[in-house]
Design a protein around this motif. Structure first.
Motif, short mmCIF file in Angstrom:
data_model
loop_
_atom_site.label_atom_id
_atom_site.label_comp_id
_atom_site.label_asym_id
_atom_site.label_seq_id
_atom_site.Cartn_x
_atom_site.Cartn_y
_atom_site.Cartn_z
N THR A 4 0.84 -1.18 0.00
CA THR A 4 0.00 0.00 0.00
C THR A 4 0.89 1.24 0.00
O THR A 4 2.10 1.17 0.17
CB THR A 4 -0.90 0.01 1.24
OG1 THR A 4 -0.06 0.16 2.41
CG2 THR A 4 -1.70 -1.28 1.36
N ASP A 5 0.26 2.42 -0.16
CA ASP A 5 1.01 3.67 -0.10
C ASP A 5 1.71 3.82 1.25
O ASP A 5 2.84 4.33 1.32
CB ASP A 5 0.09 4.86 -0.35
CG ASP A 5 -0.37 4.95 -1.80
OD1 ASP A 5 0.28 4.32 -2.67
OD2 ASP A 5 -1.36 5.63 -2.06
N LEU A 6 1.07 3.36 2.32
CA LEU A 6 1.67 3.45 3.64
C LEU A 6 2.94 2.61 3.72
O LEU A 6 3.90 2.96 4.40
CB LEU A 6 0.67 2.99 4.71
CG LEU A 6 1.16 3.01 6.17
CD1 LEU A 6 1.52 4.44 6.59
CD2 LEU A 6 0.10 2.44 7.10
N ASP A 7 2.94 1.48 3.01
CA ASP A 7 4.09 0.59 3.04
C ASP A 7 5.19 1.01 2.07
O ASP A 7 6.29 0.47 2.11
CB ASP A 7 3.65 -0.85 2.75
CG ASP A 7 2.76 -1.40 3.84
OD1 ASP A 7 3.15 -1.33 5.02
OD2 ASP A 7 1.64 -1.89 3.53
N ARG A 8 4.90 1.98 1.19
CA ARG A 8 5.92 2.51 0.28
C ARG A 8 6.48 3.85 0.77
O ARG A 8 7.67 4.04 0.83
CB ARG A 8 5.33 2.72 -1.12
CG ARG A 8 4.81 1.47 -1.79
CD ARG A 8 4.44 1.80 -3.23
NE ARG A 8 3.59 0.80 -3.83
CZ ARG A 8 3.29 0.79 -5.11
NH1 ARG A 8 3.74 1.73 -5.92
NH2 ARG A 8 2.50 -0.15 -5.61
N GLN A 9 5.56 4.82 1.02
CA GLN A 9 5.94 6.17 1.47
C GLN A 9 6.97 6.81 0.54
O GLN A 9 7.95 7.43 0.97
CB GLN A 9 6.46 6.12 2.91
CG GLN A 9 5.44 5.51 3.88
CD GLN A 9 5.91 5.51 5.31
OE1 GLN A 9 6.01 6.56 5.95
NE2 GLN A 9 6.21 4.33 5.83
N THR A 10 6.73 6.63 -0.76
CA THR A 10 7.70 7.09 -1.75
C THR A 10 7.94 8.59 -1.68
O THR A 10 9.09 9.06 -1.80
CB THR A 10 7.23 6.69 -3.16
OG1 THR A 10 7.00 5.27 -3.19
CG2 THR A 10 8.27 7.06 -4.20
N ALA A 11 6.88 9.36 -1.49
CA ALA A 11 7.05 10.81 -1.44
C ALA A 11 7.98 11.22 -0.30
O ALA A 11 8.83 12.12 -0.47
CB ALA A 11 5.69 11.49 -1.30
N TYR A 12 7.84 10.56 0.85
CA TYR A 12 8.72 10.88 1.98
C TYR A 12 10.17 10.56 1.63
O TYR A 12 11.07 11.40 1.82
CB TYR A 12 8.30 10.08 3.22
CG TYR A 12 9.30 10.21 4.35
CD1 TYR A 12 9.27 11.30 5.20
CD2 TYR A 12 10.28 9.24 4.53
CE1 TYR A 12 10.21 11.44 6.23
CE2 TYR A 12 11.23 9.37 5.55
CZ TYR A 12 11.18 10.46 6.39
OH TYR A 12 12.12 10.59 7.39
N TRP A 13 10.44 9.36 1.10
CA TRP A 13 11.81 8.95 0.84
C TRP A 13 12.44 9.77 -0.28
O TRP A 13 13.64 10.07 -0.22
CB TRP A 13 11.87 7.46 0.54
CG TRP A 13 11.51 6.65 1.75
CD1 TRP A 13 10.40 5.90 1.95
CD2 TRP A 13 12.27 6.57 2.97
NE1 TRP A 13 10.41 5.35 3.22
CE2 TRP A 13 11.54 5.75 3.85
CE3 TRP A 13 13.48 7.11 3.39
CZ2 TRP A 13 11.99 5.45 5.13
CZ3 TRP A 13 13.94 6.82 4.66
CH2 TRP A 13 13.19 6.00 5.53
N ASP A 14 11.65 10.16 -1.27
CA ASP A 14 12.19 11.06 -2.30
C ASP A 14 12.57 12.41 -1.69
O ASP A 14 13.60 12.99 -2.04
CB ASP A 14 11.16 11.27 -3.41
CG ASP A 14 11.07 10.11 -4.38
OD1 ASP A 14 11.96 9.23 -4.35
OD2 ASP A 14 10.12 10.08 -5.18
N ALA A 15 11.76 12.91 -0.77
CA ALA A 15 12.01 14.22 -0.18
C ALA A 15 13.28 14.24 0.67
O ALA A 15 13.95 15.29 0.77
CB ALA A 15 10.81 14.66 0.66
N VAL A 16 13.61 13.10 1.28
CA VAL A 16 14.78 13.07 2.17
C VAL A 16 15.96 12.34 1.55
O VAL A 16 16.97 12.10 2.23
CB VAL A 16 14.42 12.42 3.53
CG1 VAL A 16 13.27 13.16 4.20
CG2 VAL A 16 14.06 10.93 3.37
N ALA A 17 15.86 12.02 0.27
CA ALA A 17 16.88 11.17 -0.38
C ALA A 17 18.29 11.75 -0.29
O ALA A 17 19.27 11.01 -0.20
CB ALA A 17 16.50 10.94 -1.84
#
Length: 222
Positions: A4-17
């Motif tokens: 699910t989106d909760l299990d990916r959190q792609t936006a968060y990880w892209d923002a802190v990459a």
């Protein structure tokens, strides 16, 4: 099963990459007898820190996969030798054949995948790509017993329905695990080594963790 989106959190990880630093240690003695020509996969590789360490140890067939395009872009810039891919439908490793991986690394990934079914699906997918007798090296965070963590476990238990799932101050949803939970997730594998560690979290707090080296059985019933 797709995450699910909760299990990916792609936006968060892209923002802190470009800013996060990871610190789970690679225990070199556990890998001393592994052939340096082994096919190695780092699932949830982030910016490639652990793969770089493996490269320094002489491993040559290195690949990494992550759900965050930002993390993968940073990894490619920092470490040109390994092959990196962005996971479009995690946990599916669509370009990786059954039984084609000799060593899979899963460092501080389960803490970023809070859902039970998503965690189980991830471990099953790694079991698929591992060769019989292949190794899975897991490093993750245990349930903590300090006041700060106990408070946030209690604060977010109602929202997420699982003890140990919580929100960080900068917007991630994470999960800490009991040793029994980690053992249950890896029950299909044979335990080779376990050890407790103390490690800095990505936000700079000291935390207790566990590392497990497990082996896929030579006959997994398939």
């Amino acid at each position: 099963m797709p995450e699910t989106d909760l299990d990916r959190q792609t936006a968060y990880w892209d923002a802190v990459a470009d800013t996060k630093r990871f610190a789970h240690p690679l225990h070199e003695p556990w890998l001393a007898e592994v052939d340096r020509a082994a096919a190695v996969l780092d699932y949830g590789c982030g910016y490639g820190r652990t793969l770089h360490h493996l490269e320094q140890l002489g491993f040559r067939r290195l690949s990494g996969a992550d759900t965050s395009p930002g993390m993968i872009a940073r990894a490619r810039d920092l470490h040109p030798a390994p092959r990196f891919e962005v996971l479009d439908e995690p946990p599916a490793l669509t370009g990786t054949a059954d039984g084609s991986v000799d060593l899979a690394v899963l460092f501080a990934v389960l803490t970023c995948v809070p859902g039970d079914e998503a965690q189980q699906g991830l471990i099953a997918e790694l079991g698929r790509v591992l060769a019989p007798g292949g190794l899975l090296y897991v490093s993750d965070l245990l349930l903590q017993d300090d006041e700060r963590n106990l408070d946030r476990y209690a604060r977010f238990a109602g929202r997420y329905g699982t003890h140990g799932v919580f929100e960080t101050g900068d917007g991630a949803v994470c999960r800490h695990h009991s040793a029994d939970r980690l053992a249950a997730l890896l029950a299909a594998f044979e335990t080779v080594h376990t050890r407790r560690i103390t490690v800095p979290t990505m936000n700079g707090h000291e935390a207790q963790g566990m590392q497990l080296l497990v082996r896929k059985p030579l006959d997994d019933g398939r």
